[in-house]
Design an enzyme around this catalytic site. Structure first.
Site, PDB file in Angstrom:
ATOM      1  N   HIS A  57       0.570  -0.641  -0.032  1.00  0.00           N
ATOM      2  CA  HIS A  57       0.195   0.013   0.491  1.00  0.00           C
ATOM      3  C   HIS A  57       1.305   1.178  -0.145  1.00  0.00           C
ATOM      4  CE1 HIS A  57      -4.396   2.152   1.267  1.00  0.00           C
ATOM      5  NE2 HIS A  57      -3.412   3.077   0.894  1.00  0.00           N
ATOM      6  N   HIS A  59       1.531   5.529  -1.908  1.00  0.00           N
ATOM      7  CA  HIS A  59       0.922   5.900  -3.149  1.00  0.00           C
ATOM      8  C   HIS A  59       2.011   6.718  -3.960  1.00  0.00           C
ATOM      9  CE1 HIS A  59      -3.159   6.627  -1.989  1.00  0.00           C
ATOM     10  NE2 HIS A  59      -2.864   6.079  -0.798  1.00  0.00           N
ATOM     11  N   GLN A 152      -9.412   9.379  -5.640  1.00  0.00           N
ATOM     12  CA  GLN A 152      -9.345   9.433  -4.704  1.00  0.00           C
ATOM     13  C   GLN A 152     -10.480  10.860  -3.701  1.00  0.00           C
ATOM     14  OE1 GLN A 152      -5.684  10.615  -2.377  1.00  0.00           O
ATOM     15  NE2 GLN A 152      -7.638  11.021  -1.118  1.00  0.00           N
ATOM     16  N   HIS A 210      -9.104   2.136  -0.021  1.00  0.00           N
ATOM     17  CA  HIS A 210      -9.387   2.225   1.304  1.00  0.00           C
ATOM     18  C   HIS A 210     -10.468   2.026   1.577  1.00  0.00           C
ATOM     19  CE1 HIS A 210      -5.587   4.418  -0.900  1.00  0.00           C
ATOM     20  NE2 HIS A 210      -5.278   4.754  -0.248  1.00  0.00           N
ATOM     21  N   GLU A 213     -11.245   4.558   6.569  1.00  0.00           N
ATOM     22  CA  GLU A 213     -10.017   5.010   7.481  1.00  0.00           C
ATOM     23  C   GLU A 213     -10.611   6.393   8.010  1.00  0.00           C
ATOM     24  OE1 GLU A 213      -5.405   7.670   6.060  1.00  0.00           O
ATOM     25  OE2 GLU A 213      -6.866   7.075   4.660  1.00  0.00           O
ATOM     26  N   ASP A 309       2.387   3.000   2.919  1.00  0.00           N
ATOM     27  CA  ASP A 309       1.285   4.143   2.734  1.00  0.00           C
ATOM     28  C   ASP A 309       1.684   5.849   1.748  1.00  0.00           C
ATOM     29  OD1 ASP A 309      -1.331   5.433   2.082  1.00  0.00           O
ATOM     30  OD2 ASP A 309      -1.621   5.899   3.888  1.00  0.00           O
TER      31      ASP A 309
END
Length: 428
Positions: A57, A59, A152, A210, A213, A309
């Site tokens: 995971h 970005h 996103q 996701h 969260e 992350d």
């Protein structure tokens, strides 16, 4: 004649004095005390030889952008999302590619040879998608990069969200992503999970969302994700990432939830460095840790992995691509300080993470790719404690990176000349 023979290695499962024979980029044999001709021989001197690290995971489209266009002052998830929204119009493909390639250099040096990166599909230009597809092609000889189509701004909340995500998949993005807790309503979040899982099923894709969260115990999209995985026959192909709301959920509800997740074959990826940083921001005291229930999930039979992350981006200003740092934080936050618990945290950044990514030929058995790391540690516990130096990093039998052993010279009367922080061996 073998291409490479590593001797006197300790393996993560505790076997010692092991030899690993490499031929044609694959492990040909793993056995004690092998001594046969090889073009290259490496004496591991009893140190730990591990399969390479895996980050399930990340970005990469945002990495190394810290301070652009400004710093996240509050340190919150929501300011990070807003800051990313400010940065997106300023992104250029060249800069994004260069930052991502620089990060991949860091990763390789840390023995991290497989990364699953979410890439934002909310921008209709899909600039970040195209850039990371280029990065994927460039790094393919030395790092496996798996991309997740990640809306996103919410696949239903943002205009053209579904169309943009499907265009990204058409371009070659590997995995279907989502962010149900960021949709406008709880109902929209559940609807997005259903829609995205159906898209994945129709295309034969993996799913990585996701999920929850949030510190809100009523954010329960992991339940819907588990249901859809079961309904659509996606067992073993779905991952729920973060799942931090589970930290705050009622224990009785969780006692029902954990078996549902296990039965659905959904994996869970926790991101300890980021979860401990971003969650609990609305608390005074006591402050919640925010990380999901890692040991309880593992005990229920759920495959749990740890991700990095973020590294130096709108959400997190720290990091260096070190999955041992991730495991180190994970064992602290989850209080997994038993020997068995620490070893489970090592597995969370190696074998469990590889299972999330469906990596082929991963491991330290005959037939696996000869992709491994020699660590300056004698076992996984010591590797995490020291965040051990990656002495040598191999991919398919080829040496990619070397780091000198970590030692300090001492100038103390009556003591040794140096120390490496490795614990002394106990007699008996």
């Amino acid at each position: 004649m073998l291409d490479l023979l590593i001797t006197n290695a300790t393996l993560p499962d505790g076997r010692t004095g092991m030899s690993v024979a490499v031929q044609g980029g694959r492990i040909a044999e793993v056995t004690p005390g092998l001594d046969v001709p090889a073009h290259e021989k490496l004496d591991a001197q009893g140190l730990l030889l591990s399969p390479h690290f895996v980050d399930p995971h990340f970005h990469m489209d945002a990495t190394l952008s810290y301070g652009l266009p400004r710093v996240n002052q509050s340190g919150t998830l929501l300011e990070g999302i807003a800051l990313w929204g400010e940065l997106k119009p300023l992104l250029t493909a060249d800069a994004l590619v260069e930052r991502a390639l620089a990060y991949c250099d860091w990763a390789v040096a840390k023995g991290l040879l497989a990364v699953r990166s979410h890439v934002d599909t909310s921008d209709p230009s899909l600039l970040a998608v195209d850039a990371l597809l280029e990065v994927k092609r460039k790094v393919a000889p030395y790092l496996e990069l798996q991309l997740v189509a990640f809306p996103q701004d919410g696949v239903l909340r943002s205009p053209g969200g579904v169309e943009n995500l499907e265009r990204a998949l058409d371009k070659g993005v590997d995995v279907v992503g989502g962010i149900p807790h960021f949709e406008r309503t709880m109902a929209d979040g559940a609807a997005s999970v259903k829609l995205l899982c159906e898209i994945a099923a129709s295309r034969g894709k993996l799913v990585d969302m996701h999920c929850d969260e949030s510190d809100d115990p009523l954010s329960r999209h992991i339940e819907t994700l588990a249901f859809e995985a079961h309904r659509l026959g996606l067992q073993g192909r779905v991952t729920g990432s973060h799942c931090t709301s589970m930290h705050s959920m009622d224990n009785y509800y969780v006692s029902k939830l954990l078996p549902l997740i296990a039965q659905s074959g959904v994996s869970v990826v926790s991101n300890p460095l980021i979860n401990i940083t971003l969650q609990g921001r609305h608390d005074t005291y006591p402050k919640r840790r925010g990380m999901t229930r890692v040991p309880e999930l593992m005990a229920a039979g759920v495959n749990v992995a740890f991700g990095h992350d973020c590294v130096m981006d709108p959400w997190y200003g720290m990091g260096s691509g070190d999955m041992l740092e991730v495991a180190h934080m994970g064992l602290h936050v989850a209080q997994m300080t038993s020997q068995a618990g620490i070893r489970q945290c090592f597995e969370a950044v190696t074998t469990n993470a590889a299972r999330v990514m469906h990596l082929e030929n991963y491991g330290l058995e005959a037939g696996c790719d000869a992709s491994f790391v020699l660590l300056q540690a004698r076992d996984p516990v010591e590797a995490i404690r020291l965040r051990a130096a990656r002495l040598k990093v191999f991919r398919k039998g080829q040496l990619l990176a070397e780091t000198p052993a970590a030692t300090a010279s001492l100038h103390i009367a009556g003591r040794g000349a140096s120390t490496s922080w490795m614990a002394p061996k106990h007699a008996g």
